[in-house]
Design an enzyme around this catalytic site. Structure first.
Site, short mmCIF file in Angstrom:
data_model
loop_
_atom_site.label_atom_id
_atom_site.label_comp_id
_atom_site.label_asym_id
_atom_site.label_seq_id
_atom_site.Cartn_x
_atom_site.Cartn_y
_atom_site.Cartn_z
N SER A 160 -4.97 0.34 6.47
CA SER A 160 -6.44 0.45 6.51
C SER A 160 -7.07 -0.66 7.35
CB SER A 160 -7.00 0.39 5.08
OG SER A 160 -6.64 -0.86 4.50
N ASN A 183 -2.82 6.90 12.01
CA ASN A 183 -3.31 6.77 10.64
C ASN A 183 -3.93 8.09 10.19
OD1 ASN A 183 -3.39 4.58 8.64
ND2 ASN A 183 -5.60 4.97 8.62
N GLN A 196 3.92 -4.34 6.03
CA GLN A 196 3.18 -4.96 4.92
C GLN A 196 3.71 -4.42 3.60
OE1 GLN A 196 -1.35 -5.29 5.99
NE2 GLN A 196 -0.56 -3.45 6.99
N HIS A 210 4.95 -9.14 3.55
CA HIS A 210 4.41 -9.31 2.18
C HIS A 210 5.52 -9.35 1.14
CE1 HIS A 210 0.21 -7.67 3.46
NE2 HIS A 210 0.43 -8.89 3.89
N GLU A 265 -6.69 8.54 8.78
CA GLU A 265 -8.10 8.56 9.21
C GLU A 265 -8.41 7.24 9.90
OE1 GLU A 265 -9.40 9.26 5.33
OE2 GLU A 265 -9.19 7.19 4.68
N TYR A 295 5.04 -5.15 -11.46
CA TYR A 295 6.04 -5.06 -10.38
C TYR A 295 7.33 -4.39 -10.86
CZ TYR A 295 2.88 -7.64 -7.46
OH TYR A 295 1.77 -7.99 -6.72
N CYS A 346 14.76 -23.06 -8.02
CA CYS A 346 15.45 -23.49 -6.78
C CYS A 346 14.77 -23.00 -5.51
CB CYS A 346 16.91 -23.00 -6.81
SG CYS A 346 17.08 -21.21 -6.67
N1 APR Z 1 -0.18 9.23 6.90
C1 APR Z 1 -0.78 8.23 7.60
N2 APR Z 1 -1.67 7.37 7.07
C2 APR Z 1 -1.97 7.53 5.77
C3 APR Z 1 -1.40 8.54 4.96
C4 APR Z 1 -0.46 9.41 5.58
N3 APR Z 1 0.14 10.41 4.90
N4 APR Z 1 -1.92 8.45 3.70
C5 APR Z 1 -2.78 7.40 3.73
N5 APR Z 1 -2.83 6.86 4.96
C6 APR Z 1 -3.63 5.72 5.42
C7 APR Z 1 -4.99 5.63 4.78
O1 APR Z 1 -5.93 6.35 5.55
C8 APR Z 1 -5.25 4.12 4.81
O2 APR Z 1 -5.94 3.76 6.00
O3 APR Z 1 -2.93 4.56 5.03
C9 APR Z 1 -3.87 3.49 4.84
C10 APR Z 1 -3.51 2.77 3.56
O4 APR Z 1 -4.37 1.68 3.44
P1 APR Z 1 -4.23 0.70 2.17
O5 APR Z 1 -4.11 1.52 0.93
O6 APR Z 1 -5.30 -0.33 2.29
O7 APR Z 1 -2.78 0.02 2.38
P2 APR Z 1 -2.42 -1.16 3.38
O8 APR Z 1 -3.25 -1.11 4.61
O9 APR Z 1 -0.95 -1.14 3.54
O10 APR Z 1 -2.82 -2.47 2.52
C11 APR Z 1 -2.48 -3.73 3.10
O11 APR Z 1 -3.16 -4.79 1.04
O12 APR Z 1 -3.15 -4.69 -1.24
C12 APR Z 1 -2.58 -5.32 -0.15
O13 APR Z 1 -0.47 -6.29 -0.03
C13 APR Z 1 -1.10 -5.05 -0.10
O14 APR Z 1 0.30 -4.67 1.80
C14 APR Z 1 -0.91 -4.28 1.18
C15 APR Z 1 -2.12 -4.68 2.00
#
Ligand code: APR
Length: 230
Positions: A175, A198, A88, A106, A200, A52, A117
């Site tokens: 995702s 998103n 998140q 998160h 994808e 971190y 504390c």
């Molecule tokens: N524009 C839009 N979407 C994007 C881009 C972009 N430039 N680049 C990536 N993505 C999308 C990907 O397609 C994917 O679906 O962002 C998503 C990222 O997914 P994750 O990597 O799983 O991240 P997230 O969904 O935030 O994860 C949720 O998981 O690990 C834990 O606590 C962590 O908060 C996090 C949580």
């Protein structure tokens, strides 16, 4: 029209912060079981603090992108109902873009929580083994104020209240793989309109009334413009 916007790591990707599950993502570099659980922290606190500390230091090398700035503009200018941005993400890019009505479910890299504390405080440098709590002074009792797997997300009562009253739910850059955020869209079916923006299709893409796929830095400003000129 009451809005709730949910963001994930994808909104910060174009600012240079790695996502978790994309190719080369954080969880392909390090096992989450070794750095993002209470058990990992108990077993090897230095390893977890180092993970971190590196991500906190990275915040000084990145900046908000047009998607963060557009959401901050919507937050400031939306007058046709309530607005809540639920992220998140643990980065500070939404704040730095100017977002105000924002909840980090998160936690946040730039805050440290004291195990003595229980308070959390702003924290911008590394958390070292002897770092002292700014509140109670206890040394060596600080952890990242980040929600680990197996822990309860923050602000859930306020988030559920906002979801209960929302008319439009927009999910951006996530995702749809991690609960409870992944379940918000299913809760809203039949009660609110839902939109996914998103790169994808996410795991939950089929649950949304509308999906727009492409980079957030292009699609989010376009959507915000639509909302403010409709
Ligand atoms: N524009 C839009 N979407 C994007 C881009 C972009 N430039 N680049 C990536 N993505 C999308 C990907 O397609 C994917 O679906 O962002 C998503 C990222 O997914 P994750 O990597 O799983 O991240 P997230 O969904 O935030 O994860 C949720 O998981 O690990 C834990 O606590 C962590 O908060 C996090 C949580």
């Amino acid at each position: 029209m009451n809005l709730v916007v949910l963001t994930g790591a994808g909104i910060s990707a174009e600012s240079g912060l790695a996502t978790f599950r994309d190719l080369g993502g954080i969880w392909s570099q390090v096992r989450l079981e070794e750095v993002a659980t209470p058990e990992a922290f108990a077993a090897d606190p230095a390893r977890v603090q180092g993970f971190y500390n590196a991500r906190r230091a990275q915040l000084f090398r990145v900046a908000p992108n047009p998607a963060h700035l557009a959401l901050a503009r919507l937050d400031a200018l939306w007058t046709r109902g309530d607005f809540l941005l639920v992220t998140q993400n643990v980065d500070d890019l939404h704040e730095r873009a100017g977002a105000r009505r924002l909840l980090h479910m998160h936690g946040e890299l730039r805050r440290a929580r004291c195990l003595a504390c229980g308070e959390d405080h702003p924290w911008l440098e590394d958390i070292a083994p002897h770092s002292a709590c700014p509140g109670c002074g206890a040394a060596g009792r600080l952890r990242p104020h980040v929600v680990w797997f197996g822990e309860m997300p923050l602000h859930m009562a306020r988030i559920q209240e906002a979801l209960a009253g929302c008319d439009l739910f927009v999910s951006i850059g996530t995702s749809g793989r991690v609960w409870p955020a992944a379940g918000f869209v299913a809760e809203l079916r039949g009660r609110a309109r839902t939109l996914e923006i998103n790169l994808e299709p996410s795991e939950g893409a089929s649950l949304f009334d509308e999906t727009r796929h492409g980079p957030a830095s292009r699609l989010v400003p376009a959507w915000v413009e639509e909302m403010l000129t409709a």
